[in-house]
Design a protein around this motif. Structure first.
Motif, PDB file in Angstrom:
ATOM      1  N   ARG A  57       0.833  -1.247  -0.198  1.00  0.00           N
ATOM      2  CA  ARG A  57       0.052  -0.074   0.040  1.00  0.00           C
ATOM      3  C   ARG A  57       0.718   1.283  -0.038  1.00  0.00           C
ATOM      4  N   GLY A  58       1.855   1.188   0.852  1.00  0.00           N
ATOM      5  CA  GLY A  58       2.805   2.316   0.647  1.00  0.00           C
ATOM      6  C   GLY A  58       3.559   2.399  -0.687  1.00  0.00           C
ATOM      7  N   LYS A  59       3.863   1.281  -1.427  1.00  0.00           N
ATOM      8  CA  LYS A  59       4.661   1.438  -2.592  1.00  0.00           C
ATOM      9  C   LYS A  59       3.455   2.047  -3.750  1.00  0.00           C
ATOM     10  N   LEU A  60       2.287   1.577  -3.605  1.00  0.00           N
ATOM     11  CA  LEU A  60       1.250   2.091  -4.497  1.00  0.00           C
ATOM     12  C   LEU A  60       0.952   3.685  -4.179  1.00  0.00           C
ATOM     13  N   GLY A  61       0.917   4.006  -2.707  1.00  0.00           N
ATOM     14  CA  GLY A  61       0.776   5.522  -2.622  1.00  0.00           C
ATOM     15  C   GLY A  61       1.916   6.404  -2.974  1.00  0.00           C
ATOM     16  N   VAL A  62       3.189   5.815  -3.002  1.00  0.00           N
ATOM     17  CA  VAL A  62       4.200   6.629  -3.538  1.00  0.00           C
ATOM     18  C   VAL A  62       4.003   6.784  -5.137  1.00  0.00           C
ATOM     19  N   LEU A  63       3.789   5.772  -5.768  1.00  0.00           N
ATOM     20  CA  LEU A  63       3.553   5.972  -7.184  1.00  0.00           C
ATOM     21  C   LEU A  63       2.433   6.764  -7.684  1.00  0.00           C
ATOM     22  N   VAL A  64       1.109   6.688  -6.975  1.00  0.00           N
ATOM     23  CA  VAL A  64       0.134   7.519  -7.165  1.00  0.00           C
ATOM     24  C   VAL A  64       0.403   8.902  -6.748  1.00  0.00           C
ATOM     25  N   SER A  65       1.236   9.317  -5.656  1.00  0.00           N
ATOM     26  CA  SER A  65       1.566  10.676  -5.553  1.00  0.00           C
ATOM     27  C   SER A  65       2.405  11.356  -6.607  1.00  0.00           C
ATOM     28  N   CYS A  66       3.576  10.563  -6.781  1.00  0.00           N
ATOM     29  CA  CYS A  66       4.402  10.882  -8.012  1.00  0.00           C
ATOM     30  C   CYS A  66       3.631  11.099  -9.439  1.00  0.00           C
ATOM     31  N   GLY A  67       2.723  10.298  -9.820  1.00  0.00           N
ATOM     32  CA  GLY A  67       1.730  10.399 -10.792  1.00  0.00           C
ATOM     33  C   GLY A  67       1.033  11.936 -10.733  1.00  0.00           C
ATOM     34  N   ALA A  68       0.331  12.035  -9.634  1.00  0.00           N
ATOM     35  CA  ALA A  68      -0.421  13.204  -9.564  1.00  0.00           C
ATOM     36  C   ALA A  68       0.549  14.409  -9.385  1.00  0.00           C
ATOM     37  N   ALA A  69       1.743  14.440  -9.125  1.00  0.00           N
ATOM     38  CA  ALA A  69       2.671  15.609  -9.054  1.00  0.00           C
ATOM     39  C   ALA A  69       3.169  15.807 -10.408  1.00  0.00           C
ATOM     40  N   ILE A  70       3.224  14.674 -11.258  1.00  0.00           N
ATOM     41  CA  ILE A  70       3.529  14.875 -12.467  1.00  0.00           C
ATOM     42  C   ILE A  70       2.355  15.622 -13.465  1.00  0.00           C
ATOM     43  N   ILE A  71       1.274  15.157 -13.168  1.00  0.00           N
ATOM     44  CA  ILE A  71       0.098  15.813 -13.982  1.00  0.00           C
ATOM     45  C   ILE A  71      -0.148  17.228 -13.463  1.00  0.00           C
ATOM     46  N   CYS A  72      -0.177  17.352 -12.391  1.00  0.00           N
ATOM     47  CA  CYS A  72      -0.145  18.732 -11.757  1.00  0.00           C
ATOM     48  C   CYS A  72       0.578  19.755 -12.350  1.00  0.00           C
ATOM     49  N   GLY A  73       2.364  19.281 -12.183  1.00  0.00           N
ATOM     50  CA  GLY A  73       3.349  19.981 -12.823  1.00  0.00           C
ATOM     51  C   GLY A  73       3.265  20.104 -14.469  1.00  0.00           C
ATOM     52  N   ALA A  74       2.635  19.122 -15.023  1.00  0.00           N
ATOM     53  CA  ALA A  74       2.610  19.385 -16.653  1.00  0.00           C
ATOM     54  C   ALA A  74       1.322  19.665 -17.249  1.00  0.00           C
ATOM     55  N   ALA A  75       0.304  19.998 -16.634  1.00  0.00           N
ATOM     56  CA  ALA A  75      -1.006  20.263 -16.884  1.00  0.00           C
ATOM     57  C   ALA A  75      -1.055  21.231 -17.936  1.00  0.00           C
ATOM     58  N   VAL A  76      -0.251  22.350 -17.813  1.00  0.00           N
ATOM     59  CA  VAL A  76      -0.415  23.544 -18.727  1.00  0.00           C
ATOM     60  C   VAL A  76       0.135  23.033 -20.020  1.00  0.00           C
ATOM     61  N   THR A  77       1.469  22.133 -20.021  1.00  0.00           N
ATOM     62  CA  THR A  77       2.214  21.667 -20.889  1.00  0.00           C
ATOM     63  C   THR A  77       1.190  20.716 -21.737  1.00  0.00           C
ATOM     64  N   LEU A  78       0.692  20.067 -21.082  1.00  0.00           N
ATOM     65  CA  LEU A  78      -0.093  18.743 -21.773  1.00  0.00           C
ATOM     66  C   LEU A  78      -1.465  19.361 -22.549  1.00  0.00           C
ATOM     67  N   ILE A  79      -2.068  20.581 -21.936  1.00  0.00           N
ATOM     68  CA  ILE A  79      -3.109  21.236 -22.486  1.00  0.00           C
ATOM     69  C   ILE A  79      -2.691  21.923 -23.898  1.00  0.00           C
ATOM     70  N   ASN A  80      -1.379  22.695 -23.711  1.00  0.00           N
ATOM     71  CA  ASN A  80      -0.891  23.340 -24.864  1.00  0.00           C
ATOM     72  C   ASN A  80      -0.448  22.322 -25.950  1.00  0.00           C
ATOM     73  N   PHE A  81       0.114  21.185 -25.582  1.00  0.00           N
ATOM     74  CA  PHE A  81       0.306  20.296 -26.555  1.00  0.00           C
ATOM     75  C   PHE A  81      -0.596  19.754 -27.361  1.00  0.00           C
ATOM     76  N   PHE A  82      -1.929  19.374 -26.773  1.00  0.00           N
ATOM     77  CA  PHE A  82      -3.006  18.860 -27.296  1.00  0.00           C
ATOM     78  C   PHE A  82      -3.878  19.894 -27.831  1.00  0.00           C
ATOM     79  N   TRP A  83      -3.606  21.253 -27.625  1.00  0.00           N
ATOM     80  CA  TRP A  83      -4.279  22.456 -28.266  1.00  0.00           C
ATOM     81  C   TRP A  83      -3.409  22.254 -29.760  1.00  0.00           C
ATOM     82  N   GLY A  84      -2.315  22.236 -29.672  1.00  0.00           N
ATOM     83  CA  GLY A  84      -1.434  22.285 -31.171  1.00  0.00           C
ATOM     84  C   GLY A  84      -2.078  21.019 -31.822  1.00  0.00           C
ATOM     85  N   VAL A  85      -1.949  20.000 -31.449  1.00  0.00           N
ATOM     86  CA  VAL A  85      -2.687  18.806 -31.910  1.00  0.00           C
ATOM     87  C   VAL A  85      -3.947  19.075 -32.676  1.00  0.00           C
TER      88      VAL A  85
END
Length: 89
Positions: A57-85
Motif C-alpha cells: 500500500r505504501g509503494k502504491l501510494g508513492v507511485l500515485v502521489s508521484c503521478g499526481a505531481a507529474i500531472i499537476c506540474g505538466a498540466a499546462v504543457t499537456l493542454i498546450n500540446f493537445f491544443w496544438g495537435v
C-alpha cells in the motif's frame, strides 16, 4: 476560412480565474508532497514490520502521489500540446 484563437480578455474575470487555477495547482503539488511523505512512512513501517500488505500500500501510494505531481506540474504543457495537435486536424 475561419481563424479563431483563444481570447484572454473576452470575458470579465478571466485573470482571476487564472489566479485561482494557479492556486489550485499549487495546492495539488503540496498535497502530492504530503501524500508522498505519508506513503513513504507507511512503506517503511510495512517493510520493517514484515507486513507485505502495508508495504505494498505504501509503494502504491508513492507511485500515485508521484503521478499526481507529474500531472499537476505538466498540466499546462499537456493542454498546450493537445491544443496544438487539435489545431493541425
Amino acid at each position: 476560412m475561419i481563424d479563431i484563437d483563444p481570447n484572454g480578455t473576452g470575458l470579465p474575470g478571466i485573470e482571476q480565474l487564472r489566479v485561482i487555477v494557479g492556486a489550485v495547482m499549487t495546492v495539488g503539488l503540496i498535497l502530492s508532497v504530503l501524500a508522498l511523505i505519508i506513503s513513504a512512512i507507511v512503506w517503511g513501517f510495512g517493510a520493517n514490520s514484515s507486513n507485505p500488505h502495508l508495504a505494498s500500500r505504501g509503494k502504491l501510494g508513492v507511485l500515485v502521489s508521484c503521478g499526481a505531481a507529474i500531472i499537476c506540474g505538466a498540466a499546462v504543457t499537456l493542454i498546450n500540446f493537445f491544443w496544438g495537435v487539435g489545431q493541425t486536424v
